[in-house]
Design an enzyme around this catalytic site. Structure first.
Site, PDB file in Angstrom:
ATOM      1  N   GLY A   1       0.822  -1.215   0.000  1.00 45.11           N
ATOM      2  CA  GLY A   1       0.000   0.000   0.000  1.00 45.11           C
ATOM      3  C   GLY A   1       0.852   1.258   0.000  1.00 45.11           C
ATOM      4  O   GLY A   1       0.381   2.345  -0.319  1.00 45.11           O
TER       5      GLY A   1
ATOM      6  N   LYS B   1       9.747   2.624   0.608  1.00 42.60           N
ATOM      7  CA  LYS B   1       8.596   2.592   1.506  1.00 42.60           C
ATOM      8  C   LYS B   1       8.190   4.035   1.802  1.00 42.60           C
ATOM      9  O   LYS B   1       9.005   4.821   2.263  1.00 42.60           O
ATOM     10  CB  LYS B   1       8.963   1.862   2.801  1.00 42.60           C
ATOM     11  CG  LYS B   1       7.793   1.734   3.768  1.00 42.60           C
ATOM     12  CD  LYS B   1       8.136   0.792   4.911  1.00 42.60           C
ATOM     13  CE  LYS B   1       7.013   0.711   5.930  1.00 42.60           C
ATOM     14  NZ  LYS B   1       7.362  -0.185   7.046  1.00 42.60           N
TER      15      LYS B   1
ATOM     16  N   GLY C   1      -0.318   6.304   1.424  1.00 43.52           N
ATOM     17  CA  GLY C   1       0.872   5.731   0.798  1.00 43.52           C
ATOM     18  C   GLY C   1       2.183   6.310   1.306  1.00 43.52           C
ATOM     19  O   GLY C   1       3.254   6.007   0.793  1.00 43.52           O
TER      20      GLY C   1
ATOM     21  N   ARG D   1      14.399   0.157   1.288  1.00 45.67           N
ATOM     22  CA  ARG D   1      14.664  -1.112   1.960  1.00 45.67           C
ATOM     23  C   ARG D   1      15.282  -2.086   0.968  1.00 45.67           C
ATOM     24  O   ARG D   1      14.949  -2.064  -0.217  1.00 45.67           O
ATOM     25  CB  ARG D   1      13.371  -1.760   2.453  1.00 45.67           C
ATOM     26  CG  ARG D   1      12.565  -0.956   3.386  1.00 45.67           C
ATOM     27  CD  ARG D   1      11.588  -1.852   4.130  1.00 45.67           C
ATOM     28  NE  ARG D   1      10.460  -2.290   3.329  1.00 45.67           N
ATOM     29  CZ  ARG D   1       9.334  -2.756   3.856  1.00 45.67           C
ATOM     30  NH1 ARG D   1       9.218  -2.869   5.172  1.00 45.67           N
ATOM     31  NH2 ARG D   1       8.334  -3.138   3.094  1.00 45.67           N
TER      32      ARG D   1
ATOM     33  N   ARG E   1       6.116 -12.525   1.173  1.00 45.62           N
ATOM     34  CA  ARG E   1       5.606 -12.767   2.533  1.00 45.62           C
ATOM     35  C   ARG E   1       4.699 -13.985   2.551  1.00 45.62           C
ATOM     36  O   ARG E   1       4.201 -14.404   1.500  1.00 45.62           O
ATOM     37  CB  ARG E   1       4.772 -11.547   2.967  1.00 45.62           C
ATOM     38  CG  ARG E   1       5.527 -10.235   2.922  1.00 45.62           C
ATOM     39  CD  ARG E   1       4.619  -9.061   2.574  1.00 45.62           C
ATOM     40  NE  ARG E   1       5.391  -7.850   2.357  1.00 45.62           N
ATOM     41  CZ  ARG E   1       5.588  -6.903   3.278  1.00 45.62           C
ATOM     42  NH1 ARG E   1       5.024  -7.006   4.457  1.00 45.62           N
ATOM     43  NH2 ARG E   1       6.343  -5.853   3.023  1.00 45.62           N
TER      44      ARG E   1
ATOM     45  N   ASP F   1       1.201 -11.204   7.065  1.00 47.54           N
ATOM     46  CA  ASP F   1       1.681 -10.351   5.970  1.00 47.54           C
ATOM     47  C   ASP F   1       3.014  -9.712   6.311  1.00 47.54           C
ATOM     48  O   ASP F   1       3.654  -9.108   5.445  1.00 47.54           O
ATOM     49  CB  ASP F   1       0.643  -9.267   5.626  1.00 47.54           C
ATOM     50  CG  ASP F   1       0.136  -8.542   6.854  1.00 47.54           C
ATOM     51  OD1 ASP F   1      -0.477  -9.192   7.708  1.00 47.54           O
ATOM     52  OD2 ASP F   1       0.375  -7.325   6.969  1.00 47.54           O
TER      53      ASP F   1
HETATM   54  P1  AMP Z   1       1.729  -2.541   8.271  1.00 51.43           P
HETATM   55  O1  AMP Z   1       0.888  -2.403   9.498  1.00 51.43           O
HETATM   56  O2  AMP Z   1       2.709  -1.416   8.072  1.00 51.43           O
HETATM   57  O3  AMP Z   1       2.356  -3.878   8.125  1.00 51.43           O
HETATM   58  O4  AMP Z   1       0.714  -2.370   7.035  1.00 51.43           O
HETATM   59  C1  AMP Z   1      -0.406  -3.181   6.818  1.00 51.43           C
HETATM   60  C2  AMP Z   1      -0.987  -2.877   5.466  1.00 51.43           C
HETATM   61  O5  AMP Z   1      -1.434  -1.540   5.402  1.00 51.43           O
HETATM   62  C3  AMP Z   1      -0.028  -3.047   4.298  1.00 51.43           C
HETATM   63  O6  AMP Z   1      -0.755  -3.533   3.213  1.00 51.43           O
HETATM   64  C4  AMP Z   1       0.471  -1.644   4.073  1.00 51.43           C
HETATM   65  O7  AMP Z   1       0.912  -1.442   2.765  1.00 51.43           O
HETATM   66  C5  AMP Z   1      -0.783  -0.837   4.366  1.00 51.43           C
HETATM   67  N1  AMP Z   1      -0.478   0.530   4.831  1.00 51.43           N
HETATM   68  C6  AMP Z   1       0.013   0.900   6.039  1.00 51.43           C
HETATM   69  N2  AMP Z   1       0.167   2.233   6.104  1.00 51.43           N
HETATM   70  C7  AMP Z   1      -0.225   2.728   4.913  1.00 51.43           C
HETATM   71  C8  AMP Z   1      -0.309   4.038   4.351  1.00 51.43           C
HETATM   72  N3  AMP Z   1       0.057   5.118   5.046  1.00 51.43           N
HETATM   73  N4  AMP Z   1      -0.761   4.151   3.093  1.00 51.43           N
HETATM   74  C9  AMP Z   1      -1.129   3.074   2.381  1.00 51.43           C
HETATM   75  N5  AMP Z   1      -1.086   1.823   2.837  1.00 51.43           N
HETATM   76  C10 AMP Z   1      -0.647   1.641   4.094  1.00 51.43           C
HETATM   77 MG    MG Z   2       3.337  -4.836   6.862  1.00 51.20          MG
END
Ligand code: AMP
Ligand code: MG
Length: 512
Positions: free
Chosen positions: A109, A130, A143, A193, A200, A269
């Site tokens: 995301g 990222k 994003g 990264r 995953r 994930d």
């Molecule tokens: P995480 O908790 O960082 O592992 O993220 C869980 C999911 O949410 C993943 O699919 C990330 O890509 C998405 N995600 C987290 N933060 C954002 C953001 N600010 N914008 C878009 N997607 C996000």
């Molecule tokens: Mg994640």
């Protein structure tokens, strides 16, 4: 089927995009890119205005064969303002179990793969940005990543690498005055990264949960061909690969446990198909030892508490096994038997690895009956004394085998001195069973497994506060200190201390 899924699947008839391998300095090896749809979609990064380097990891750049000085061209690439020559950036699709609950639709995301390269040593490396803007998997979010969490990921992944823990790494960290809205307004940042692969457990879950079993094999074969070449093409390769992933995951978590590292968001994930530590969010190294320590404020049920990590790792492996079951055999029953056998490998690998690591931390060359009891008694002393985990282990090396005097250093960390003194008597008796060893040699061995310097939350927080005011020097200093976690660094002695009272309760949550 929703719009996103049908868009992904309609693309799948096309083959992977043609990519020319012609970058002048670095050979591109677009293995993952060639999987094509529906595994990922092309997405360009959103430009970041006036990017500034917070840090550039010249050491990693050199390992990758990049110009270690970060040229202007590379700066633009690492901020997401220019593409990597001849590589079309992509976002991949995955699902996952988040805090035990199934989420059918996740994906990159806010991460984009910007290159797949071959390092000078022949290893493969994938580069991801990222925080480089939204993708079809952003689910309405921006994003972006904030400077605060990006600094934490940057410092911790490099600290873990220096500690000898398999992990994704970080090449660069850029920030910008561009505001990002979380609980407050914060500066945006983009981390680059690096990992051999970012696949995953959740990638497999996405396909399995939709009944797209035919898509599982190409993904597994990609992972095997690119990262487990010794298994490539073998008839039983899927079971063999799963066995390795499960054992690597077990050994990884044994390392986390013996370093006092809490991941914080052990969702499927966030679990790597190569057994790497992946996705640094609300992680934390414990200061005072607590079996039930929960580092993530958002984890109100304590699902990912320190003491729960080994079991959660196995549960995650069970999700991977479920998702890959169609690869094991066409015969349901046979697949079930194989999956059960593979599941059991986790406990075996974990018990052996964790006990060997504890033994190493106590300076014991081999594990003998009774050693587990010695470990548990010591950890119980740490818990009752609210003793600092890292310092207590580091001080253990100063205990002399044949000296009946007080065990200076570690004793000062303890509260129940009577119980501790009794433990030391038994520990010395155990040390005397060790063959061919003297105190100096043992101390040296112990100091190579009991780090002096770890990324304590308060250290990261001090660096973050200064960076938010435009001073990045503390980030650089921490990178220097944490690159040599096992060495005495007298000029940085204060970095080994537990947090001062006002920095003891830093809250970290999923917000990033
Ligand atoms: P995480 O908790 O960082 O592992 O993220 C869980 C999911 O949410 C993943 O699919 C990330 O890509 C998405 N995600 C987290 N933060 C954002 C953001 N600010 N914008 C878009 N997607 C996000
Ligand atoms: Mg994640």
């Amino acid at each position: 089927m929703n719009d996103l899924e049908s868009a992904l699947l309609s693309l799948s008839a096309e083959s992977g995009r043609e990519i020319v391998q012609s970058y002048v300095d670095l050979p591109l090896v677009p293995h993952y890119a060639q999987l094509g749809a529906p595994y990922h979609v092309p997405v360009d990064p959103t430009p970041l205005p006036e990017p500034q380097f917070v840090h550039f990891n010249a050491g990693l750049a050199a390992e990758l064969g990049l110009d270690a000085s970060a040229t202007a061209e590379l700066t633009d690439i690492l901020a997401g303002n220019e593409p990597w020559p001849n590589y079309a950036p992509l976002a991949s699709v995955y699902a996952g179990h988040q805090f035990g609950r199934w989420n059918p639709q996740l994906g990159d995301g806010r991460a984009l793969m910007i290159a797949e390269i071959q390092r000078p040593d022949g290893e493969r490396a994938e580069l991801q940005l990222k925080g480089a803007g939204p993708t079809p998997f952003s689910r309405g979010a921006d994003g972006r990543a904030v400077l605060r969490s990006s600094i934490r990921e940057y410092l911790c992944s490099e600290a873990m690498h220096a500690l000898g823990v398999p992990t994704t790494r970080c090449l660069s960290l850029v920030t910008s005055a561009q505001p990002v809205f979380r609980e407050t307004v914060e500066p945006a940042a983009v981390v680059c990264r690096v990992a051999p692969s970012f696949v995953r457990f959740g990638h497999f879950e996405w396909f399995y949960s939709r009944g797209l079993y035919a898509q599982l094999a190409p993904l597994a074969d990609h992972v095997i061909d690119a990262h487990f070449p010794h298994l490539s093409g073998q008839p039983d390769r899927y079971a063999a690969w799963l066995g390795e992933v499960i054992e690597r995951t077990a050994r990884l978590i044994a390392q986390w446990q013996t370093l006092g590292f809490c991941h914080g968001v052990m969702n499927t994930d966030n679990f790597s198909a190569l057994g790497l530590t992946l996705d640094y969010g609300p992680f934390g190294f414990m200061d005072a030892f607590r079996q039930h320590h929960v580092c993530n404020q958002s984890d109100s049920a304590g699902r990912y508490a320190y003491g729960a990590q080994p079991e959660v790792g196995q549960w995650n492996c069970s999700r991977l096994l479920l998702a890959t079951r169609p690869l094991l055999s066409e015969d349901q029953e046979e697949a079930g038997v194989l999956a059960t056998e593979l599941y059991g490998r986790y406990s075996d690998a974990y018990s052996v690895a964790v006990m060997q690591r504890w033994a190493d931390k106590f300076g014991l060359r081999e594990v003998l009956p009774g050693d587990a009891d010695l470990v548990i008694r010591f950890l119980t002393l740490l818990q009752s004394g609210k003793s600092d985990f890292t310092r207590s282990f580091r001080h253990l090396a100063r205990i002399r085998t044949d000296n009946d005097g007080p065990a200076t250093g570690v004793r000062e960390e303890m509260a129940d001195l009577e119980a501790f003194d009794a433990w030391v008597v038994d520990y010395r008796a155990r040390l005397r069973i060790e063959q061919n060893t003297d105190d100096a040699e043992r101390a040296e061995r112990m100091n190579r497994v009991n780090p002096k310097y770890i990324l304590r939350n308060h250290l990261a927080q001090i660096a973050i506060t200064q960076a938010e005011e435009g001073d990045y020097s503390e980030v650089a200093r921490l990178m220097t200190v944490l690159a040599r976690p096992y060495d005495e660094q007298p000029e940085f002695e204060a970095y080994a201390n537990e947090p001062p009272p006002d920095l003891r309760r830093i809250e970290v949550s999923c917000s990033s």
